[in-house]
Design a protein around this motif. Structure first.
Motif, PDB file in Angstrom:
ATOM      1  N   ILE A   1     -14.299   5.037  -9.278  1.00 26.86           N
ATOM      2  CA  ILE A   1     -13.017   5.630  -8.887  1.00 26.86           C
ATOM      3  C   ILE A   1     -11.959   4.544  -8.746  1.00 26.86           C
ATOM      4  O   ILE A   1     -10.828   4.682  -9.233  1.00 26.86           O
ATOM      5  N   HIS A   2     -12.330   3.442  -8.107  1.00 26.42           N
ATOM      6  CA  HIS A   2     -11.364   2.373  -7.856  1.00 26.42           C
ATOM      7  C   HIS A   2     -10.866   1.739  -9.160  1.00 26.42           C
ATOM      8  O   HIS A   2      -9.653   1.501  -9.325  1.00 26.42           O
ATOM      9  N   ILE A   3     -11.775   1.472 -10.073  1.00 28.72           N
ATOM     10  CA  ILE A   3     -11.380   0.878 -11.355  1.00 28.72           C
ATOM     11  C   ILE A   3     -10.454   1.825 -12.114  1.00 28.72           C
ATOM     12  O   ILE A   3      -9.454   1.417 -12.709  1.00 28.72           O
ATOM     13  N   SER A   4     -10.771   3.117 -12.080  1.00 30.22           N
ATOM     14  CA  SER A   4      -9.939   4.111 -12.765  1.00 30.22           C
ATOM     15  C   SER A   4      -8.576   4.236 -12.110  1.00 30.22           C
ATOM     16  O   SER A   4      -7.552   4.354 -12.792  1.00 30.22           O
ATOM     17  N   VAL A   5      -8.551   4.211 -10.785  1.00 31.84           N
ATOM     18  CA  VAL A   5      -7.280   4.314 -10.056  1.00 31.84           C
ATOM     19  C   VAL A   5      -6.398   3.111 -10.360  1.00 31.84           C
ATOM     20  O   VAL A   5      -5.175   3.248 -10.521  1.00 31.84           O
ATOM     21  N   LYS A   6      -7.001   1.926 -10.441  1.00 33.73           N
ATOM     22  CA  LYS A   6      -6.222   0.727 -10.762  1.00 33.73           C
ATOM     23  C   LYS A   6      -5.580   0.839 -12.135  1.00 33.73           C
ATOM     24  O   LYS A   6      -4.475   0.344 -12.365  1.00 33.73           O
ATOM     25  N   LYS A   7      -6.266   1.483 -13.065  1.00 31.09           N
ATOM     26  CA  LYS A   7      -5.744   1.598 -14.429  1.00 31.09           C
ATOM     27  C   LYS A   7      -4.714   2.714 -14.586  1.00 31.09           C
ATOM     28  O   LYS A   7      -4.017   2.763 -15.594  1.00 31.09           O
ATOM     29  N   THR A   8      -4.646   3.604 -13.597  1.00 33.83           N
ATOM     30  CA  THR A   8      -3.765   4.765 -13.752  1.00 33.83           C
ATOM     31  C   THR A   8      -2.633   4.788 -12.738  1.00 33.83           C
ATOM     32  O   THR A   8      -1.473   4.533 -13.077  1.00 33.83           O
ATOM     33  N   VAL A   9      -2.933   5.078 -11.469  1.00 37.78           N
ATOM     34  CA  VAL A   9      -1.871   5.374 -10.511  1.00 37.78           C
ATOM     35  C   VAL A   9      -1.473   4.234  -9.583  1.00 37.78           C
ATOM     36  O   VAL A   9      -0.368   4.230  -9.045  1.00 37.78           O
ATOM     37  N   LEU A  10      -2.345   3.253  -9.370  1.00 38.82           N
ATOM     38  CA  LEU A  10      -2.022   2.214  -8.395  1.00 38.82           C
ATOM     39  C   LEU A  10      -0.771   1.426  -8.767  1.00 38.82           C
ATOM     40  O   LEU A  10       0.071   1.128  -7.919  1.00 38.82           O
ATOM     41  N   VAL A  11      -0.659   1.060 -10.046  1.00 34.75           N
ATOM     42  CA  VAL A  11       0.522   0.314 -10.485  1.00 34.75           C
ATOM     43  C   VAL A  11       1.789   1.130 -10.232  1.00 34.75           C
ATOM     44  O   VAL A  11       2.807   0.610  -9.756  1.00 34.75           O
ATOM     45  N   THR A  12       1.706   2.425 -10.537  1.00 34.66           N
ATOM     46  CA  THR A  12       2.863   3.307 -10.319  1.00 34.66           C
ATOM     47  C   THR A  12       3.219   3.390  -8.840  1.00 34.66           C
ATOM     48  O   THR A  12       4.395   3.315  -8.461  1.00 34.66           O
ATOM     49  N   TYR A  13       2.215   3.528  -7.985  1.00 32.02           N
ATOM     50  CA  TYR A  13       2.464   3.621  -6.548  1.00 32.02           C
ATOM     51  C   TYR A  13       3.108   2.343  -6.009  1.00 32.02           C
ATOM     52  O   TYR A  13       4.051   2.398  -5.213  1.00 32.02           O
ATOM     53  N   PHE A  14       2.602   1.189  -6.429  1.00 32.77           N
ATOM     54  CA  PHE A  14       3.158  -0.079  -5.939  1.00 32.77           C
ATOM     55  C   PHE A  14       4.586  -0.278  -6.452  1.00 32.77           C
ATOM     56  O   PHE A  14       5.441  -0.812  -5.734  1.00 32.77           O
ATOM     57  N   LEU A  15       4.855   0.139  -7.688  1.00 34.18           N
ATOM     58  CA  LEU A  15       6.209   0.039  -8.226  1.00 34.18           C
ATOM     59  C   LEU A  15       7.157   0.959  -7.459  1.00 34.18           C
ATOM     60  O   LEU A  15       8.273   0.566  -7.095  1.00 34.18           O
ATOM     61  N   MET A  16       6.713   2.199  -7.211  1.00 31.95           N
ATOM     62  CA  MET A  16       7.517   3.139  -6.427  1.00 31.95           C
ATOM     63  C   MET A  16       7.756   2.603  -5.021  1.00 31.95           C
ATOM     64  O   MET A  16       8.849   2.747  -4.462  1.00 31.95           O
ATOM     65  N   LEU A  17       6.741   1.980  -4.444  1.00 33.04           N
ATOM     66  CA  LEU A  17       6.862   1.423  -3.103  1.00 33.04           C
ATOM     67  C   LEU A  17       7.903   0.310  -3.068  1.00 33.04           C
ATOM     68  O   LEU A  17       8.752   0.259  -2.169  1.00 33.04           O
ATOM     69  N   PHE A  18       7.851  -0.572  -4.065  1.00 34.30           N
ATOM     70  CA  PHE A  18       8.793  -1.698  -4.116  1.00 34.30           C
ATOM     71  C   PHE A  18      10.230  -1.204  -4.295  1.00 34.30           C
ATOM     72  O   PHE A  18      11.131  -1.586  -3.540  1.00 34.30           O
ATOM     73  N   LEU A  19      10.435  -0.348  -5.307  1.00 34.43           N
ATOM     74  CA  LEU A  19      11.783   0.168  -5.558  1.00 34.43           C
ATOM     75  C   LEU A  19      12.277   1.023  -4.392  1.00 34.43           C
ATOM     76  O   LEU A  19      13.449   0.955  -4.012  1.00 34.43           O
ATOM     77  N   GLY A  20      11.375   1.826  -3.836  1.00 34.64           N
ATOM     78  CA  GLY A  20      11.748   2.673  -2.706  1.00 34.64           C
ATOM     79  C   GLY A  20      12.158   1.850  -1.500  1.00 34.64           C
ATOM     80  O   GLY A  20      13.101   2.198  -0.783  1.00 34.64           O
ATOM     81  N   PHE A  21      11.469   0.738  -1.269  1.00 33.43           N
ATOM     82  CA  PHE A  21      11.790  -0.120  -0.131  1.00 33.43           C
ATOM     83  C   PHE A  21      13.150  -0.791  -0.320  1.00 33.43           C
ATOM     84  O   PHE A  21      13.992  -0.788   0.580  1.00 33.43           O
ATOM     85  N   ILE A  22      13.378  -1.366  -1.519  1.00 39.61           N
ATOM     86  CA  ILE A  22      14.634  -2.060  -1.783  1.00 39.61           C
ATOM     87  C   ILE A  22      15.818  -1.095  -1.746  1.00 39.61           C
ATOM     88  O   ILE A  22      16.818  -1.322  -1.045  1.00 39.61           O
ATOM     89  N   MET A  23      15.710  -0.012  -2.511  1.00 41.64           N
ATOM     90  CA  MET A  23      16.823   0.933  -2.598  1.00 41.64           C
ATOM     91  C   MET A  23      16.974   1.749  -1.315  1.00 41.64           C
ATOM     92  O   MET A  23      18.083   2.102  -0.922  1.00 41.64           O
ATOM     93  N   GLY A  24      15.855   2.060  -0.681  1.00 39.32           N
ATOM     94  CA  GLY A  24      15.914   2.794   0.584  1.00 39.32           C
ATOM     95  C   GLY A  24      16.591   1.971   1.669  1.00 39.32           C
ATOM     96  O   GLY A  24      17.369   2.497   2.468  1.00 39.32           O
ATOM     97  N   ALA A  25      16.291   0.662   1.704  1.00 44.64           N
ATOM     98  CA  ALA A  25      16.936  -0.215   2.688  1.00 44.64           C
ATOM     99  C   ALA A  25      18.436  -0.283   2.441  1.00 44.64           C
ATOM    100  O   ALA A  25      19.238  -0.272   3.385  1.00 44.64           O
TER     101      ALA A  25
END
Length: 444
Positions: A117-141
């Motif tokens: 599950i972890h290997i699959s998640v890393k290849k699919t959604v984790l990158v998207t979540y971290f990117l959303m988190l970064f952009l959301g933090f910068i723009m949200g601030a």
């Protein structure tokens, strides 16, 4: 009676437990999963029955493979011998079903299942979540900073207001998913040492709520751009953006059907994606240029509500006139100014009309405008508003700006739903104030 049902589902990719429970419920209602993509799942009508489902993750699979790999085929055959039939798959996720009453589980090693599950998640959604988190933090601030520092600027701009909200939503969603996933993985690894698989937990309701919110907010955003060329532009941009996904996916699916190798498929799909984006954006640019030439993007604020020429009864045709408009579903701000086209001592004027579209915010907006000069205290000069006669303006309330204790020729005037800030470089007469008030009341 339809035999095919298509539904938009909002399950988290790693929510194995939630997906299996949902599919069992659908089967009990007479629907068996037949095909799935990221959000749209297709069901086929069957006789309602109790069916067991198992979601497996095969991390080495890519979405460009023309057919199952040898390892995949061997795994599928093993599952079939155990009574598990492949319902469908999407990238690294495979869904099997079994009609036996007590089927043997496909996965028997919890630790191995967690790692898959972890290997699959890393290849699919984790990158998207971290990117959303970064952009959301910068723009949200940035959004929160602007809201605290200059809320009127934010609330009167559709693009600032909605993009800020969207980024904050992205921040909340990605943070929730990341915390949930890594908390589950930490606990699951401890239980796996005891041979127990910890059930997953997704956020299906949160995903659905965010989808509805985003859909409604996009519609409201487009409505807020009514009577402007931007409404057409943003609608066209959104449609082009949405059209790109099925077109690119169609290229990939076509190449898979033609048994094109994964590497070649990937290269051709990315090439098609780039080419399509270039063509579509080129078309949008051409439409934009056409719209500009035909006046489609001109502001609907055609004329200044009042001018120096009207107030002073002079010819102001050679004046430089500027006007600007910021608008949202909450506030509207219309800025106008007039300056002489020469370096003489001709009078100048500038003003801002703030339209409060939500009455409960009226006092808040007035308070913000009234205290806008507070932060200037401590500088060489001190500015403050002092209440003056509102009847001269035909208004509810009026204040005159004082600089270092002396009256200036700048005013803050409150009407029913409009708030006027006007600054001139001459002494306004009672007749001129009344003329301005009449013009503002006409706008209402």
């Amino acid at each position: 009676m339809k035999d095919i049902k298509k539904k938009v589902e909002f399950f988290t990719f790693y929510d194995k437990t939630g997906i299996e429970a949902h599919l069992e419920k659908m089967a009990a209602e007479g629907w068996l999963l037949e095909k799935m993509s990221a959000f749209r799942w297709t069901y086929r009508r069957i006789e309602p029955k109790k069916i067991h489902f198992s979601v497996s993750y095969y991390a080495t699979v890519t979405d460009f493979e023309p057919e199952p790999t040898e390892q995949q085929q061997a795994f599928n055959e093993f599952c079939e011998h155990s009574g598990w039939k492949l319902a469908t798959q999407t990238v690294q996720m495979q869904v099997f079903y079994n009609e036996n009453e007590n089927p043997v589980p496909i996965e028997t090693d919890p630790m191995l299942e967690i790692e898959n599950i972890h290997i699959s998640v890393k290849k699919t959604v984790l990158v998207t979540y971290f990117l959303m988190l970064f952009l959301g933090f910068i723009m949200g601030a940035s959004f929160i900073s602007t809201m605290l520092g200059d809320p009127i600027l934010l609330l009167s701009s559709s693009i600032r207001l909605f993009t800020g909200i969207w980024f904050i939503v992205a921040l909340v969603y990605s943070l929730t998913e990341l915390i949930t996933y890594f908390t589950w993985r930490r606990k699951a690894k401890k239980l796996a040492e005891q041979g127990v698989f910890l059930e997953t937990r997704g956020h299906r309701k949160l995903g659905f709520a965010i989808f509805v919110f985003m859909l409604v907010s996009v519609v409201l955003y487009l409505i807020s751009l009514a009577n402007t060329g931007l409404q057409f532009y943003m609608t066209a941009y959104l449609l082009i953006f949405l059209a790109g996904f099925p077109l690119v996916n169609g290229v990939k699916s076509f190449l898979k059907k033609k048994k094109v190798k994964a590497g070649t498929n990937k290269a051709l799909t990315f090439t098609a994606s780039f080419t399509l984006a270039f063509v579509l954006m080129g078309a949008l640019t051409a439409v934009t240029i056409f719209g500009i030439r035909n006046g489609a993007f001109e502001s609907d604020l055609k004329e200044l509500p009042f001018t120096i020429g009207e107030l002073l009864d002079v010819d102001d045709s050679d004046y430089l006139k500027t006007r600007g408009k910021e608008d949202s579903i909450i506030l509207g701000q219309y800025r106008s100014s007039q300056h002489p086209n020469t370096y003489d001592h001709s009078p100048t004027m500038q003003y801002t009309i703030t339209e409060v579209k939500m009455p409960f915010l009226y006092d808040f907006v007035v308070d913000q405008l009234y205290h806008q000069y507070d932060e200037w205290r401590g500088y060489d000069s001190t500015y403050e508003y002092v209440e003056t006669d509102a009847t001269a303006w035909g208004a509810d309330k009026a204040w005159q700006l004082y600089k270092d204790g002396k009256p200036d020729t700048a005013f803050l005037i409150c009407y029913d739903k409009y708030i006027l800030e006007v600054s001139v470089d001459w002494e306004l007469t009672a007749e001129q104030k009344q003329l301005i008030g009449n013009k503002i009341c006409e706008e209402q």
